[in-house]
Scaffold this motif. Structure first.
Motif, PDB file in Angstrom:
ATOM      1  N   UNK A   1     -45.878  -2.401 -68.539  1.00  8.37           N
ATOM      2  CA  UNK A   1     -46.966  -2.644 -69.467  1.00  8.37           C
ATOM      3  C   UNK A   1     -47.635  -1.362 -69.953  1.00  8.37           C
ATOM      4  N   UNK A   2     -47.715  -0.340 -69.109  1.00  7.91           N
ATOM      5  CA  UNK A   2     -48.438   0.870 -69.477  1.00  7.91           C
ATOM      6  C   UNK A   2     -47.524   2.069 -69.695  1.00  7.91           C
ATOM      7  N   UNK A   3     -46.229   1.861 -69.720  1.00  9.34           N
ATOM      8  CA  UNK A   3     -45.295   2.954 -69.913  1.00  9.34           C
ATOM      9  C   UNK A   3     -45.051   3.760 -68.649  1.00  9.34           C
ATOM     10  N   UNK A   4     -45.764   3.483 -67.582  1.00  8.91           N
ATOM     11  CA  UNK A   4     -45.597   4.196 -66.326  1.00  8.91           C
ATOM     12  C   UNK A   4     -45.035   3.269 -65.247  1.00  8.91           C
ATOM     13  N   UNK A   5     -44.487   2.170 -65.655  1.00 10.90           N
ATOM     14  CA  UNK A   5     -43.999   1.176 -64.717  1.00 10.90           C
ATOM     15  C   UNK A   5     -42.579   0.763 -65.071  1.00 10.90           C
ATOM     16  N   UNK A   6     -41.929   0.164 -64.113  1.00  9.46           N
ATOM     17  CA  UNK A   6     -40.643  -0.476 -64.356  1.00  9.46           C
ATOM     18  C   UNK A   6     -40.831  -1.932 -63.989  1.00  9.46           C
ATOM     19  N   UNK A   7     -40.381  -2.800 -64.861  1.00  9.18           N
ATOM     20  CA  UNK A   7     -40.541  -4.227 -64.660  1.00  9.18           C
ATOM     21  C   UNK A   7     -39.170  -4.829 -64.408  1.00  9.18           C
ATOM     22  N   UNK A   8     -39.031  -5.532 -63.300  1.00  8.23           N
ATOM     23  CA  UNK A   8     -37.775  -6.188 -62.974  1.00  8.23           C
ATOM     24  C   UNK A   8     -37.961  -7.681 -63.157  1.00  8.23           C
ATOM     25  N   UNK A   9     -37.158  -8.279 -64.006  1.00 10.21           N
ATOM     26  CA  UNK A   9     -37.192  -9.732 -64.183  1.00 10.21           C
ATOM     27  C   UNK A   9     -35.912 -10.313 -63.638  1.00 10.21           C
ATOM     28  N   UNK A  10     -36.039 -11.395 -62.940  1.00  8.64           N
ATOM     29  CA  UNK A  10     -34.866 -12.108 -62.444  1.00  8.64           C
ATOM     30  C   UNK A  10     -34.917 -13.493 -63.054  1.00  8.64           C
ATOM     31  N   UNK A  11     -33.829 -13.926 -63.626  1.00 10.83           N
ATOM     32  CA  UNK A  11     -33.803 -15.197 -64.325  1.00 10.83           C
ATOM     33  C   UNK A  11     -33.519 -16.377 -63.395  1.00 10.83           C
ATOM     34  N   UNK A  12     -32.892 -17.436 -63.840  1.00 10.56           N
ATOM     35  CA  UNK A  12     -32.745 -18.635 -63.020  1.00 10.56           C
ATOM     36  C   UNK A  12     -32.057 -18.440 -61.666  1.00 10.56           C
ATOM     37  N   UNK A  13     -31.475 -17.298 -61.407  1.00 10.98           N
ATOM     38  CA  UNK A  13     -30.861 -17.041 -60.110  1.00 10.98           C
ATOM     39  C   UNK A  13     -31.894 -16.800 -59.013  1.00 10.98           C
ATOM     40  N   UNK A  14     -33.164 -16.790 -59.360  1.00 11.52           N
ATOM     41  CA  UNK A  14     -34.221 -16.476 -58.392  1.00 11.52           C
ATOM     42  C   UNK A  14     -34.147 -17.349 -57.151  1.00 11.52           C
ATOM     43  N   UNK A  15     -33.782 -18.609 -57.302  1.00  8.27           N
ATOM     44  CA  UNK A  15     -33.745 -19.504 -56.150  1.00  8.27           C
ATOM     45  C   UNK A  15     -32.707 -19.085 -55.123  1.00  8.27           C
ATOM     46  N   UNK A  16     -31.792 -18.210 -55.520  1.00  6.62           N
ATOM     47  CA  UNK A  16     -30.763 -17.725 -54.596  1.00  6.62           C
ATOM     48  C   UNK A  16     -31.179 -16.438 -53.878  1.00  6.62           C
ATOM     49  N   UNK A  17     -32.305 -15.857 -54.279  1.00 10.97           N
ATOM     50  CA  UNK A  17     -32.791 -14.638 -53.631  1.00 10.97           C
ATOM     51  C   UNK A  17     -33.322 -14.998 -52.255  1.00 10.97           C
ATOM     52  N   UNK A  18     -32.760 -14.346 -51.227  1.00  7.82           N
ATOM     53  CA  UNK A  18     -33.169 -14.624 -49.856  1.00  7.82           C
ATOM     54  C   UNK A  18     -33.741 -13.395 -49.172  1.00  7.82           C
ATOM     55  N   UNK A  19     -33.996 -13.532 -47.901  1.00 12.15           N
ATOM     56  CA  UNK A  19     -34.650 -12.488 -47.115  1.00 12.15           C
ATOM     57  C   UNK A  19     -33.939 -11.141 -47.203  1.00 12.15           C
ATOM     58  N   UNK A  20     -32.634 -11.123 -47.004  1.00 13.78           N
ATOM     59  CA  UNK A  20     -31.901  -9.855 -47.005  1.00 13.78           C
ATOM     60  C   UNK A  20     -31.883  -9.182 -48.372  1.00 13.78           C
ATOM     61  N   UNK A  21     -32.076  -9.949 -49.427  1.00 16.80           N
ATOM     62  CA  UNK A  21     -32.105  -9.380 -50.778  1.00 16.80           C
ATOM     63  C   UNK A  21     -33.350  -8.530 -51.014  1.00 16.80           C
ATOM     64  N   UNK A  22     -34.326  -8.643 -50.120  1.00 15.20           N
ATOM     65  CA  UNK A  22     -35.550  -7.849 -50.252  1.00 15.20           C
ATOM     66  C   UNK A  22     -35.426  -6.476 -49.608  1.00 15.20           C
ATOM     67  N   UNK A  23     -34.340  -6.215 -48.899  1.00 16.08           N
ATOM     68  CA  UNK A  23     -34.165  -4.933 -48.203  1.00 16.08           C
ATOM     69  C   UNK A  23     -34.310  -3.713 -49.111  1.00 16.08           C
ATOM     70  N   UNK A  24     -33.816  -3.736 -50.364  1.00 19.75           N
ATOM     71  CA  UNK A  24     -34.013  -2.559 -51.225  1.00 19.75           C
ATOM     72  C   UNK A  24     -35.478  -2.186 -51.434  1.00 19.75           C
ATOM     73  N   UNK A  25     -36.378  -3.150 -51.294  1.00 15.99           N
ATOM     74  CA  UNK A  25     -37.801  -2.858 -51.481  1.00 15.99           C
ATOM     75  C   UNK A  25     -38.319  -1.861 -50.446  1.00 15.99           C
ATOM     76  N   UNK A  26     -37.670  -1.785 -49.300  1.00 15.74           N
ATOM     77  CA  UNK A  26     -38.096  -0.852 -48.260  1.00 15.74           C
ATOM     78  C   UNK A  26     -38.048   0.597 -48.744  1.00 15.74           C
TER      79      UNK A  26
END
Length: 142
Positions: free
Chosen positions: A37-62
């Motif tokens: 929104x402010x040019x200093x961010x990156x926005x990640x959108x995930x489409x209808x596959x969101x329901x398949x995102x599970x616990x291990x898929x969050x590991x990159x956030x670390x």
């Protein structure tokens, strides 16, 4: 067709190599990278596959300690998956609506001192919210 989102806002100031790898791992899940929104961010959108995102898929956030906002609405994360968010010390906004999170999982986010906005699933009890609010007094919890 209903769209579900995983939203992660990351302040840009030159990503380290391990952050680049984490970004690529998120892209491999179907996450689309855009300007924020402010040019200093990156926005990640995930489409209808969101329901398949599970616990291990969050590991990159670390590896993305500068993340400020995460929306995991409509994903398949559980209480265990919340443990992957504990290192996001700059997190200001977290959306967990329409997930399997229960009161027991809230322990993993009690240390997110910068959190200002939190949206929880309906199954969270009043007692769970009251207990969490003690740890996050500056956070608006819905």
């Amino acid at each position: 067709m209903k769209r579900f989102l995983i939203l992660i806002v990351l302040v840009l100031a030159g990503c380290a190599d391990e952050e680049q790898v984490a970004l690529e791992n998120l892209r491999s899940l179907g996450v689309r990278v855009e300007n924020g929104f402010d040019g200093k961010s990156v926005l990640f959108n995930h489409s209808p596959k969101a329901s398949k995102i599970g616990d291990d898929d969050l590991l990159p956030l670390l590896k993305l300690s500068r993340v400020e906002s995460v929306s995991l609405a409509h994903t398949s994360i559980t209480n265990e998956g919340l443990s992957h968010l504990g290192g996001l010390t700059n997190l200001k906004s977290l959306t967990l609506s329409y997930t399997a999170i229960t009161d027991a999982g809230l322990v993993h986010i009690k240390g997110l001192a910068q959190l200002r906005y939190l949206t929880l699933p309906k199954r969270i009890t009043d007692a769970g919210i009251t207990d969490l609010q003690k740890s996050l007094p500056n956070c608006k919890i819905e």
